[in-house]
Scaffold this active site. Structure first.
Site, PDB file in Angstrom:
ATOM      1  CE1 TYR A   1      46.838  30.498  37.469  1.00 38.39           C
ATOM      2  CE2 TYR A   1      49.080  30.653  36.626  1.00 38.39           C
ATOM      3  CZ  TYR A   1      48.027  31.197  37.328  1.00 38.39           C
ATOM      4  OH  TYR A   1      48.146  32.453  37.897  1.00 38.39           O
TER       5      TYR A   1
ATOM      6  CE  LYS B   1      45.553  33.995  36.425  1.00 38.82           C
ATOM      7  NZ  LYS B   1      44.701  35.069  36.992  1.00 38.82           N
TER       8      LYS B   1
HETATM    9  P1  NDP Z   1      45.903  33.607  47.045  1.00 39.49           P
HETATM   10  O1  NDP Z   1      45.702  32.139  47.078  1.00 39.49           O
HETATM   11  O2  NDP Z   1      46.635  34.242  48.161  1.00 39.49           O
HETATM   12  O3  NDP Z   1      44.486  34.353  46.865  1.00 39.49           O
HETATM   13  C1  NDP Z   1      43.540  33.875  45.943  1.00 39.49           C
HETATM   14  C2  NDP Z   1      42.218  34.568  46.205  1.00 39.49           C
HETATM   15  O4  NDP Z   1      41.254  34.103  45.238  1.00 39.49           O
HETATM   16  C3  NDP Z   1      41.664  34.243  47.572  1.00 39.49           C
HETATM   17  O5  NDP Z   1      41.156  35.414  48.158  1.00 39.49           O
HETATM   18  C4  NDP Z   1      40.534  33.260  47.294  1.00 39.49           C
HETATM   19  O6  NDP Z   1      39.489  33.444  48.246  1.00 39.49           O
HETATM   20  C5  NDP Z   1      40.072  33.758  45.926  1.00 39.49           C
HETATM   21  N1  NDP Z   1      39.329  32.728  45.209  1.00 39.49           N
HETATM   22  C6  NDP Z   1      39.765  31.519  44.760  1.00 39.49           C
HETATM   23  N2  NDP Z   1      38.750  30.839  44.203  1.00 39.49           N
HETATM   24  C7  NDP Z   1      37.650  31.641  44.305  1.00 39.49           C
HETATM   25  C8  NDP Z   1      36.296  31.491  43.920  1.00 39.49           C
HETATM   26  N3  NDP Z   1      35.847  30.385  43.315  1.00 39.49           N
HETATM   27  N4  NDP Z   1      35.435  32.514  44.167  1.00 39.49           N
HETATM   28  C9  NDP Z   1      35.874  33.621  44.779  1.00 39.49           C
HETATM   29  N5  NDP Z   1      37.135  33.829  45.173  1.00 39.49           N
HETATM   30  C10 NDP Z   1      38.001  32.823  44.936  1.00 39.49           C
HETATM   31  O7  NDP Z   1      46.660  33.901  45.665  1.00 39.49           O
HETATM   32  P2  NDP Z   1      47.112  35.263  44.964  1.00 39.49           P
HETATM   33  O8  NDP Z   1      46.754  36.440  45.757  1.00 39.49           O
HETATM   34  O9  NDP Z   1      48.519  35.093  44.539  1.00 39.49           O
HETATM   35  O10 NDP Z   1      46.221  35.188  43.642  1.00 39.49           O
HETATM   36  C11 NDP Z   1      45.402  36.264  43.189  1.00 39.49           C
HETATM   37  C12 NDP Z   1      45.446  36.308  41.673  1.00 39.49           C
HETATM   38  O11 NDP Z   1      46.782  36.592  41.259  1.00 39.49           O
HETATM   39  C13 NDP Z   1      45.050  35.014  40.983  1.00 39.49           C
HETATM   40  O12 NDP Z   1      44.232  35.327  39.870  1.00 39.49           O
HETATM   41  C14 NDP Z   1      46.381  34.439  40.512  1.00 39.49           C
HETATM   42  O13 NDP Z   1      46.227  33.620  39.374  1.00 39.49           O
HETATM   43  C15 NDP Z   1      47.130  35.716  40.206  1.00 39.49           C
HETATM   44  N6  NDP Z   1      48.582  35.608  40.153  1.00 39.49           N
HETATM   45  C16 NDP Z   1      49.291  35.142  41.222  1.00 39.49           C
HETATM   46  C17 NDP Z   1      50.673  35.059  41.140  1.00 39.49           C
HETATM   47  C18 NDP Z   1      51.505  34.504  42.247  1.00 39.49           C
HETATM   48  O14 NDP Z   1      52.681  34.144  41.987  1.00 39.49           O
HETATM   49  N7  NDP Z   1      51.009  34.440  43.477  1.00 39.49           N
HETATM   50  C19 NDP Z   1      51.398  35.532  39.936  1.00 39.49           C
HETATM   51  C20 NDP Z   1      50.543  35.982  38.884  1.00 39.49           C
HETATM   52  C21 NDP Z   1      49.187  36.050  39.014  1.00 39.49           C
HETATM   53  P3  NDP Z   1      38.605  32.291  48.900  1.00 39.49           P
HETATM   54  O15 NDP Z   1      39.439  31.034  48.919  1.00 39.49           O
HETATM   55  O16 NDP Z   1      38.267  32.823  50.256  1.00 39.49           O
HETATM   56  O17 NDP Z   1      37.404  32.201  48.004  1.00 39.49           O
HETATM   57  C1  8X3 Z   2      51.487  32.713  38.813  1.00 40.46           C
HETATM   58  C2  8X3 Z   2      52.885  32.793  38.346  1.00 40.46           C
HETATM   59  O1  8X3 Z   2      54.741  31.509  37.167  1.00 40.46           O
HETATM   60  O2  8X3 Z   2      53.514  30.356  38.937  1.00 40.46           O
HETATM   61  O3  8X3 Z   2      50.609  33.174  37.837  1.00 40.46           O
HETATM   62  O4  8X3 Z   2      52.487  30.758  36.804  1.00 40.46           O
HETATM   63  S1  8X3 Z   2      53.417  31.279  37.776  1.00 40.46           S
END
Ligand code: NDP
Ligand code: 8X3
Length: 257
Positions: free
Chosen positions: A158, A162
């Site tokens: 992961y 990133k």
């Molecule tokens: P969620 O799980 O709440 O949302 C993830 C979203 O990504 C969903 O809408 C899902 O939609 C979509 N997704 C996943 N796989 C696919 C795919 N193959 N095609 C299209 N859409 C896809 O997580 P977050 O909102 O937290 O995550 C959003 C972004 O933020 C990610 O890139 C994550 O790495 C990043 N992030 C998150 C952090 C956290 O702590 N939550 C911190 C830092 C970064 P569906 O399943 O309907 O396709």
């Molecule tokens: C998501 C934040 O710290 O779980 O990108 O990797 S962490």
């Protein structure tokens, strides 16, 4: 003066949940026209109806798996003229699967993370950027992570995905240096979304992770993304890192029990 997003076309990947869904709400409130993509169309359709009713904006829900390069190209190339000129692309779709030592890792999980977080972002960017370059305007906002600036035990693949998002954001800015197309990387720390539930497939474990401190909310990240998108056209926020106040790095999270 802040850039007005009224009637601008904003495409958000991963809009069915968490940060992407919060972006949809924030950008709808700013008057943008929204293309909402994710795999779960039922969620997108419900969100589109809610946002159109609340803000009077046009919203186009679209089922799209960003791992599918042909589907991505077809989706972008077949947009109707009123949607085709994308002003802002928010590459947000992404996920983590499990936390394990690299030598014990599940290779299918690695493929899914790489295919979604890296290939998906590339496919979307490759499909949308030529139009932005031709129009000499536009903005790509990549959702990275603090895991793209540091690594932590058992976060291996992961974190690598990133780091790739961070590297590709820098690379895009270099390749677009003589174009009026902006590129921003927004890199959050811990955000309370469905992310951890997806990662561990265990709701109790995910809930426990967010206990004992105040995490970022998806709306906090959407606000940071909107900040990038609304800067005047001559201002490009190249990198924006945001943590919960209780978190100093991937390694230091102050929890009170
Ligand atoms: P969620 O799980 O709440 O949302 C993830 C979203 O990504 C969903 O809408 C899902 O939609 C979509 N997704 C996943 N796989 C696919 C795919 N193959 N095609 C299209 N859409 C896809 O997580 P977050 O909102 O937290 O995550 C959003 C972004 O933020 C990610 O890139 C994550 O790495 C990043 N992030 C998150 C952090 C956290 O702590 N939550 C911190 C830092 C970064 P569906 O399943 O309907 O396709
Ligand atoms: C998501 C934040 O710290 O779980 O990108 O990797 S962490």
């Amino acid at each position: 003066m802040a850039l007005c997003l009224q009637d601008k076309v904003v495409l958000i990947t991963g809009a069915s949940s968490g940060i992407g869904k919060a972006c949809a709400k924030t950008f709808a409130a700013l008057g943008a026209k929204l293309i909402l993509t994710a795999r779960r169309l039922d969620r997108l359709t419900a969100l589109a109806e809610e946002l159109s009713a609340a803000h009077g904006v046009a919203v186009l829900p679209m089922a799209l798996d960003v791992q599918d390069k042909d589907a991505v190209a077809n989706a972008i190339n077949s947009l109707a003229p009123e949607w085709a000129e994308i002003d802002v692309l928010i590459n947000n779709a992404g996920l983590a699967l499990d936390t394990t030592k690299l030598h014990e890792g599940n290779i299918d999980n690695w493929d899914t993370m790489l295919n979604t977080n890296v290939h998906g972002l590339l496919y979307m960017s490759r499909a949308v950027l030529p139009g932005m370059v031709a129009r000499n305007r536009g903005h790509v906002i990549n959702v990275g992570s603090v895991a793209g600036h540091d690594t932590y035990p058992n976060g291996n693949v992961y974190c690598a995905t990133k780091h790739a998002v961070s590297a590709l954001s820098k690379a895009m800015r270099l390749d677009l240096f003589d174009k009026a197309v902006r590129v921003s990387e927004v890199a959050p720390g811990a955000v309370h979304t469905e992310f951890s539930e997806v990662r561990w497939q265990d709701k109790a474990r995910a809930d426990a992770y967010y206990e004992g401190f105040e995490p970022l909310m998806a709306e906090d990240v959407a606000d940071a993304i909107a900040y990038c998108a609304t800067r005047p056209a001559h201002v490009d926020v190249s990198e924006l890192v945001l943590f919960p106040t209780a978190q100093t790095s991937c390694h230091y999270l102050a929890k009170h029990t």
